[in-house]
Design a protein around this motif. Structure first.
Motif, mmCIF file in Angstrom:
data_model
loop_
_atom_site.group_PDB
_atom_site.id
_atom_site.type_symbol
_atom_site.label_atom_id
_atom_site.label_comp_id
_atom_site.label_asym_id
_atom_site.label_seq_id
_atom_site.Cartn_x
_atom_site.Cartn_y
_atom_site.Cartn_z
ATOM 1 N N ASP A 1 1.042 -1.207 0.256
ATOM 2 C CA ASP A 1 -0.449 -0.475 0.024
ATOM 3 C C ASP A 1 0.914 1.257 -0.008
ATOM 4 N N CYS A 2 2.360 1.381 0.786
ATOM 5 C CA CYS A 2 3.161 2.168 0.435
ATOM 6 C C CYS A 2 4.036 2.498 -0.363
ATOM 7 N N ILE A 3 3.896 1.191 -0.892
ATOM 8 C CA ILE A 3 5.370 1.600 -2.304
ATOM 9 C C ILE A 3 3.768 2.107 -3.736
ATOM 10 N N SER A 4 2.795 2.091 -3.192
ATOM 11 C CA SER A 4 1.490 1.638 -4.381
ATOM 12 C C SER A 4 1.016 3.745 -4.369
ATOM 13 N N GLU A 5 0.914 3.852 -3.420
ATOM 14 C CA GLU A 5 0.220 5.934 -2.157
ATOM 15 C C GLU A 5 1.598 6.285 -3.377
ATOM 16 N N MET A 6 3.441 6.302 -2.994
ATOM 17 C CA MET A 6 4.139 6.550 -3.537
ATOM 18 C C MET A 6 4.495 6.449 -4.670
ATOM 19 N N LEU B 1 9.832 9.278 -10.374
ATOM 20 C CA LEU B 1 10.824 8.994 -9.449
ATOM 21 C C LEU B 1 10.315 7.167 -9.408
ATOM 22 N N PRO B 2 11.964 7.150 -10.043
ATOM 23 C CA PRO B 2 11.626 5.198 -9.261
ATOM 24 C C PRO B 2 11.475 5.438 -7.856
ATOM 25 N N ILE B 3 10.418 4.200 -7.101
ATOM 26 C CA ILE B 3 10.280 3.966 -5.472
ATOM 27 C C ILE B 3 10.936 2.637 -5.598
ATOM 28 N N THR B 4 12.223 2.858 -4.317
ATOM 29 C CA THR B 4 12.683 1.244 -4.570
ATOM 30 C C THR B 4 12.408 0.675 -3.223
ATOM 31 N N VAL B 5 13.174 -0.469 -2.633
ATOM 32 C CA VAL B 5 12.518 -1.299 -1.084
ATOM 33 C C VAL B 5 14.060 -1.446 -0.918
ATOM 34 N N LYS B 6 14.998 -0.755 0.372
ATOM 35 C CA LYS B 6 15.465 -1.665 1.345
ATOM 36 C C LYS B 6 15.465 -2.363 2.367
ATOM 37 N N SER B 7 15.112 -4.202 2.797
ATOM 38 C CA SER B 7 14.595 -4.856 3.135
ATOM 39 C C SER B 7 15.326 -6.065 4.141
ATOM 40 N N ARG B 8 15.086 -6.632 4.571
ATOM 41 C CA ARG B 8 15.731 -8.151 4.936
ATOM 42 C C ARG B 8 15.132 -8.749 4.420
ATOM 43 N N ILE B 9 16.187 -10.252 4.533
ATOM 44 C CA ILE B 9 15.354 -11.457 4.549
ATOM 45 C C ILE B 9 14.321 -12.280 4.987
ATOM 46 N N GLY B 10 13.825 -10.883 6.410
ATOM 47 C CA GLY B 10 13.053 -11.788 6.612
ATOM 48 C C GLY B 10 12.656 -11.221 8.570
ATOM 49 N N VAL B 11 12.136 -11.587 9.215
ATOM 50 C CA VAL B 11 12.345 -10.911 10.746
ATOM 51 C C VAL B 11 11.332 -12.679 11.720
ATOM 52 N N ARG B 12 12.363 -13.029 12.209
ATOM 53 C CA ARG B 12 11.082 -13.667 13.416
ATOM 54 C C ARG B 12 9.871 -14.117 13.183
ATOM 55 N N ARG C 1 6.841 -10.776 -4.209
ATOM 56 C CA ARG C 1 6.217 -10.009 -5.137
ATOM 57 C C ARG C 1 5.062 -9.559 -4.843
ATOM 58 N N LYS C 2 4.657 -9.124 -3.444
ATOM 59 C CA LYS C 2 3.578 -8.296 -3.498
ATOM 60 C C LYS C 2 3.932 -6.284 -3.202
ATOM 61 N N VAL C 3 5.178 -6.104 -3.171
ATOM 62 C CA VAL C 3 5.767 -4.467 -3.097
ATOM 63 C C VAL C 3 6.590 -4.196 -4.942
ATOM 64 N N SER C 4 6.499 -5.883 -5.455
ATOM 65 C CA SER C 4 7.428 -5.060 -6.883
ATOM 66 C C SER C 4 5.601 -5.228 -7.960
ATOM 67 N N GLN C 5 4.675 -5.998 -6.972
ATOM 68 C CA GLN C 5 3.432 -5.481 -8.072
ATOM 69 C C GLN C 5 2.522 -4.013 -7.545
ATOM 70 N N ALA C 6 3.134 -3.547 -6.101
ATOM 71 C CA ALA C 6 2.912 -2.264 -6.116
ATOM 72 C C ALA C 6 3.846 -1.650 -6.666
ATOM 73 N N GLY C 7 4.880 -1.514 -7.728
ATOM 74 C CA GLY C 7 5.544 -0.828 -8.173
ATOM 75 C C GLY C 7 7.236 -0.661 -7.706
ATOM 76 N N ALA C 8 7.475 -1.084 -6.898
ATOM 77 C CA ALA C 8 8.664 -0.966 -5.876
ATOM 78 C C ALA C 8 9.371 -1.043 -7.694
#
Length: 349
Positions: free
Chosen positions: A123-128, A134-145, A158-165
């Motif tokens: 939702d955040c990526i799509s709105e941004m 400008l390109p919207i990009t994401v910096k993440s971890r491989i996961g959390v506990r 899959r979800k964040v790339s489909q949203a526009g990342a």
């Protein structure tokens, strides 16, 4: 409003956003060494931008470009407004932090906490993406506990790339939000490079960048056979001249046609200018302490700066410290230097 979106620029090498480290002064210094590596701001929260001094948080020197503005927050509309503001300041792209494990971000439920809720991130990526060209990009971890499997990561991507990342930078460690400090989170969880490689295999059309534990040019070249880009963190700060050969080896360009002495004379001019504008000299000089990694005279150089930069340093303190380093080393042009072994992508395949 809709925007014409261009294909994302692929940067083989970038320098990680690091709180208290990658401020505008360090970025100016590093840009004297590498012209092409993508640089990032420190993470700036939406609250700081929307309720604080925007110029203090967002102004930068034109020489720092290409530069990514990293935002921290979890409110789609606030993030979108900040993305639009960032575009007005001239940033090259907008990056959403989904990897920081600090207490501050946990209290605000953003950063690495967002990996628990990929729909929220989408939702955040799509709105941004809808509020800026400008390109919207994401910096993440491989996961959390609790969400640390490869399948969890794949679903997140899959979800964040489909949203526009347009690019996803993955720190190849999980974030442990309970019981580890941010520093421990950079070293205690084991590195899982194969997970990042597998994400690139599953999403071949998505730009995937790897982060975590990368310290050498050989490391960069090796990872680039499996992913699109490599992000360097602490090694860039502790040994900035690591980037001497990055432009030539990974961007197909010559390294900066400049000597170390010329770089430091430029930094002396920059220091004088910023000091006249009211900046504390120590805020600039602290970024130069690691400039001479494992070089004869480096200890004396650091001692001179450390002992004097906080207590009324003279206008030529930097030049005084520089006398500890040999003239031969300072006057060698960066572009004539060769790494210990010639590194190419082909040599590590």
């Amino acid at each position: 409003m809709s925007f014409q979106k261009e294909k994302p620029i692929v940067y083989p090498v970038s320098v990680a956003p690091m709180m208290d480290w990658t401020d505008r002064h360090f970025r100016y210094f590093l840009r004297l060494i590498t012209r092409h590596s993508l640089l990032y701001t420190e993470m700036v929260t939406t609250g700081a931008i929307l309720r604080g001094d925007q110029d203090r948080h967002l102004l930068f020197s034109p020489e720092e470009a290409p530069l990514s503005l990293q935002l921290g927050g979890d409110n789609p509309k606030a993030l979108a407004e900040c993305a639009s503001i960032g575009e007005g300041y001239g940033y090259s792209e907008i990056n959403l932090n989904v990897g920081c494990p600090s207490d501050k971000v946990q209290e605000g439920n953003f950063g690495a906490c967002l990996m628990k809720d990929p729909d929220r991130v989408a939702d955040c990526i799509s709105e941004m993406d809808s509020k800026t060209s400008l390109p919207i990009t994401v910096k993440s971890r491989i996961g959390v506990r609790g969400k640390e499997s490869l399948e969890d990561l794949s679903e997140f991507v899959r979800k964040v790339s489909q949203a526009g990342a347009k690019r996803i930078t993955i720190h190849a460690r999980i974030a442990i939000l309970e019981g580890l400090s941010p520093a421990q989170n950079r070293s205690v969880p084991p590195l899982r490079y194969e997970d990042v490689y597998e994400i690139k295999r599953r999403y071949p059309d998505l730009v995937i960048e790897l982060n975590g534990g990368v310290k050498t040019l050989e490391d960069i070249a090796s990872h680039l056979t499996r992913v699109d880009g490599v992000m360097i963190g602490r090694a860039a700060y502790e040994n900035p001249f690591l980037f001497t050969n990055v432009d030539r080896l990974f961007f197909g360009s010559s390294a900066r046609d400049i000597t170390r002495r010329e770089i430091f004379l430029s930094m002396q001019e920059y220091l004088s200018k910023k000091t006249e504008q009211g900046e504390k000299p120590s805020r600039i000089l602290k970024h130069l302490l690691g400039a001479f990694h494992e070089i004869r005279g480096a200890r004396s150089y650091r001692r001179i700066l450390t002992e004097k930069m906080h207590s009324n340093p003279g206008p030529t303190l930097l030049l005084e410290a520089l006398q500890s380093i040999s003239a031969e080393y300072l006057d060698q042009k960066l572009e004539t230097e060769e790494p210990a072994s010639v590194i190419t992508l082909e040599s590590v395949v």
